[in-house]
Design a protein around this motif. Structure first.
Motif, short mmCIF file in Angstrom:
data_model
loop_
_atom_site.label_atom_id
_atom_site.label_comp_id
_atom_site.label_asym_id
_atom_site.label_seq_id
_atom_site.Cartn_x
_atom_site.Cartn_y
_atom_site.Cartn_z
N ARG A 371 0.81 -1.22 0.00
CA ARG A 371 0.00 0.00 0.00
C ARG A 371 0.84 1.27 0.00
O ARG A 371 0.29 2.37 0.08
CB ARG A 371 -0.93 0.00 1.22
N ASP A 372 2.15 1.11 -0.08
CA ASP A 372 3.09 2.24 -0.07
C ASP A 372 2.84 3.13 1.14
O ASP A 372 2.75 4.36 1.04
CB ASP A 372 2.94 3.05 -1.37
N LYS A 373 2.73 2.48 2.30
CA LYS A 373 2.45 3.19 3.55
C LYS A 373 3.70 3.11 4.43
O LYS A 373 3.95 2.09 5.08
CB LYS A 373 1.26 2.55 4.27
N PRO A 374 4.52 4.17 4.46
CA PRO A 374 5.74 4.12 5.26
C PRO A 374 5.43 4.04 6.75
O PRO A 374 4.44 4.60 7.24
CB PRO A 374 6.43 5.46 4.92
N LYS A 379 5.70 2.88 15.04
CA LYS A 379 4.74 1.91 14.51
C LYS A 379 5.41 0.56 14.27
O LYS A 379 4.78 -0.49 14.43
CB LYS A 379 4.13 2.43 13.21
N THR A 380 6.68 0.57 13.89
CA THR A 380 7.40 -0.68 13.69
C THR A 380 7.52 -1.44 15.01
O THR A 380 7.31 -2.65 15.07
CB THR A 380 8.80 -0.41 13.11
N VAL A 381 7.83 -0.73 16.07
CA VAL A 381 7.91 -1.34 17.40
C VAL A 381 6.52 -1.85 17.81
O VAL A 381 6.38 -2.94 18.39
CB VAL A 381 8.45 -0.35 18.44
N ALA A 382 5.47 -1.07 17.49
CA ALA A 382 4.10 -1.48 17.84
C ALA A 382 3.72 -2.77 17.12
O ALA A 382 3.05 -3.64 17.69
CB ALA A 382 3.12 -0.36 17.49
N VAL A 383 4.14 -2.90 15.85
CA VAL A 383 3.88 -4.14 15.11
C VAL A 383 4.58 -5.30 15.79
O VAL A 383 4.02 -6.40 15.92
CB VAL A 383 4.35 -4.00 13.65
N CYS A 384 5.81 -5.07 16.25
CA CYS A 384 6.58 -6.11 16.94
C CYS A 384 5.83 -6.59 18.19
O CYS A 384 5.66 -7.80 18.40
CB CYS A 384 7.95 -5.56 17.32
N VAL A 385 5.36 -5.66 19.01
CA VAL A 385 4.66 -6.01 20.24
C VAL A 385 3.33 -6.70 19.94
O VAL A 385 2.96 -7.72 20.55
CB VAL A 385 4.43 -4.75 21.11
N THR A 386 2.59 -6.15 18.95
CA THR A 386 1.27 -6.70 18.63
C THR A 386 1.38 -8.09 18.03
O THR A 386 0.56 -8.97 18.31
CB THR A 386 0.52 -5.76 17.66
#
Length: 482
Positions: A371-374, A379-386
């Protein structure tokens, strides 16, 4: 030499037959697909029927084996030793899961498999039908740890459903962030989904086992009952396990027949597929081996080689829960203390999902790249935790990761319908990540067994009990510290 070959074949006959089942199923599926084209769902259902029966047999063993094994294992240990084994297990599983997520994030950010790839358009088919908030998913996880009805926990688990208000017109690409803004108009209710609440059952079994341990001699009749039940379930497992080559053959054949397009595997999703496989391979044979070596100063490759039957079955069934009876039996045959295997393996099959955690982190970033969403660092850390939390909440059943992908996509701010971009290869990746999940469980049991050896003594293993003659069994029970 001939005698050694016969001995090798006798010891590894089941593993060899199961591997033949996986390879034969893949080849048969490809041949049938090329000769007859893609089958409809009913024809595929007929083809998968023998494999479905095998899977049902395995799943039927889960609850009685899990409850009897965990209660007896915990009840047989003193409380201080139980705490040590629990601490070692949870610390190991936490370390491996976090390392898997970090590895996946590094690979997907480095390789960037979604850059330059056109995302698929949303279809009318809904792969995820439940609107959900991340906080609701986490609260459901905690709720299921404490089931209100232990009998109900055998057949269902709690899930929170958001109910869309009547006559509400919301955009089709609505994300969970949109839902948050409209929470005053949305209602919610708790429903019970038809799937075993393994987390709640394990929690109850652990607490019940601790209570029996504190009772001392008065708990012996009840502990003997659970010990006999556990050993009886292992005998039944031994009968069922010989059906695994045939069951796996039909399961794999049917799955190959269901593939929408082989071009998705080697074309549009090829780099994503390779990224996940590379991450699973590095984690399985690199990270886990390093953690194991640091803990016990031994390389685990001989242990992994002895797990071939378990790993092939995990690949064929795509379910760590269904594989659990075979995993426990194999650990017993490898000489591990049954009190360790019956505690560590069920917990691992419930909360330890390294492969799923790695896959969900990679999938979320891949879809964001499509989706070309940087993504910011936060947010990268949040993805890791989630992704870590989502993997714990994922059921040990085929393709359960697709359901928990919703909360990970929410973290990136993407609609749940975007799972359509990875659905074509999920069935195959699911088998690889389940294999890594089970491998991690087994290495964890071995690691804890080695670290706890001096404290456990030298009890008789369940496999000794199963293979012993009646008189020998009496002597074994007399000598055993269990």
């Amino acid at each position: 030499m001939a005698k050694d070959q016969r001995s090798f074949l006798r010891r590894n006959l089941l593993t060899i037959l199961t591997v033949i089942g996986v390879v034969g199923g893949s080849v048969t599926g490809i041949i049938l697909r090329n000769a007859l084209g893609k089958w409809n769902k009913r024809d595929t259902m007929y083809l998968a029927f023998p494999g479905e029966i095998f899977l049902r047999m395995l799943k039927c063993l889960i609850i009685p084996l899990l409850m009897s094994s965990v209660i007896h294992a915990i009840g047989s240990l003193d409380l201080s030793l139980s705490r040590k084994i629990a601490f070692r297990s949870i610390f190991y599983y936490s370390a491996t899961t976090v390392s898997a997520v970090i590895l996946g994030m590094i690979l997907v950010v480095t390789i960037r498999p979604g850059v330059g790839v056109k995302p698929m358009e949303a279809s009318n088919e809904k792969y995820v039908t439940r609107e959900v908030l991340t906080q609701d998913t986490l609260l459901d996880l905690i709720r299921n740890v404490f089931p209100p009805n232990i009998v109900q926990a055998c057949v269902s688990q709690s899930q929170t459903y958001l109910i869309k208000p009547e006559n509400a017109s919301l955009p089709s690409n609505q994300t969970n962030h949109t839902i948050v803004k409209n929470l005053e108009t949305w209602s919610f209710e708790e429903r019970y989904e038809s799937t075993t609440n393994v987390l709640g059952l394990v929690t109850f079994a652990i607490i019940f086992g601790i209570a029996l341990g504190k009772l001392g001699e008065r708990s012996k009749p009840l502990l003997d009952f659970f010990e006999a039940a556990s050993e009886a379930m292992m005998i039944i497992t031994n009968w069922v396990i010989w059906l695994s080559p045939l069951g796996v053959y039909f399961l794999v054949t049917a799955k190959v027949m269901e593939i929408e397009s082989f071009l998705d595997l080697i074309g549009r999703l090829g780099l994503y597929f390779t990224t996940v496989l590379l991450g699973l391979a590095i984690h399985g044979f690199g990270t886990l081996s390093l953690i194991y070596f640091i803990a016990v100063r031994r390389l685990p490759f001989n242990v992994i080689a002895e797990l071939s039957q378990v790993l092939v079955t995990a690949f064929g069934t795509a379910s760590s829960s269904a594989t659990m009876p075979i995993t426990i039996q194999t650990m017993d045959k490898m000489g591990l203390d049954p009190r360790v295997t019956r505690f560590v393996i069920p917990i691992g099959a419930t909360i330890n999902m390294d492969g799923t955690a790695l896959y969900e982190a990679v999938a979320a970033i891949f879809i964001a790249q499509l989706r070309d969403k940087p993504l910011t660092f936060g947010k990268t850390v949040a993805v890791c935790v989630t992704a870590t939390a989502a993997s714990i909440g994922a059921a040990g059943i085929p393709q359960a990761g697709l359901v928990t992908m919703v909360m990970v996509l929410d973290t990136v701010g993407l609609p749940s319908e975007d799972v359509i971009n990875i659905i074509a290869v999920d069935w195959l990746l699911d088998r690889f990540r389940t294999t890594i999940n089970v491998m991690c469980d087994c290495l964890g049991a071995k690691l804890v067994d080695i670290l706890s050896a001096g404290e456990l003594g030298d009890p008789v293993t369940s496999v000794d009990r199963v293979n012993a003659e009646p008189q020998e069994l009496v002597e074994l029970k007399h000598d055993s510290r269990i």
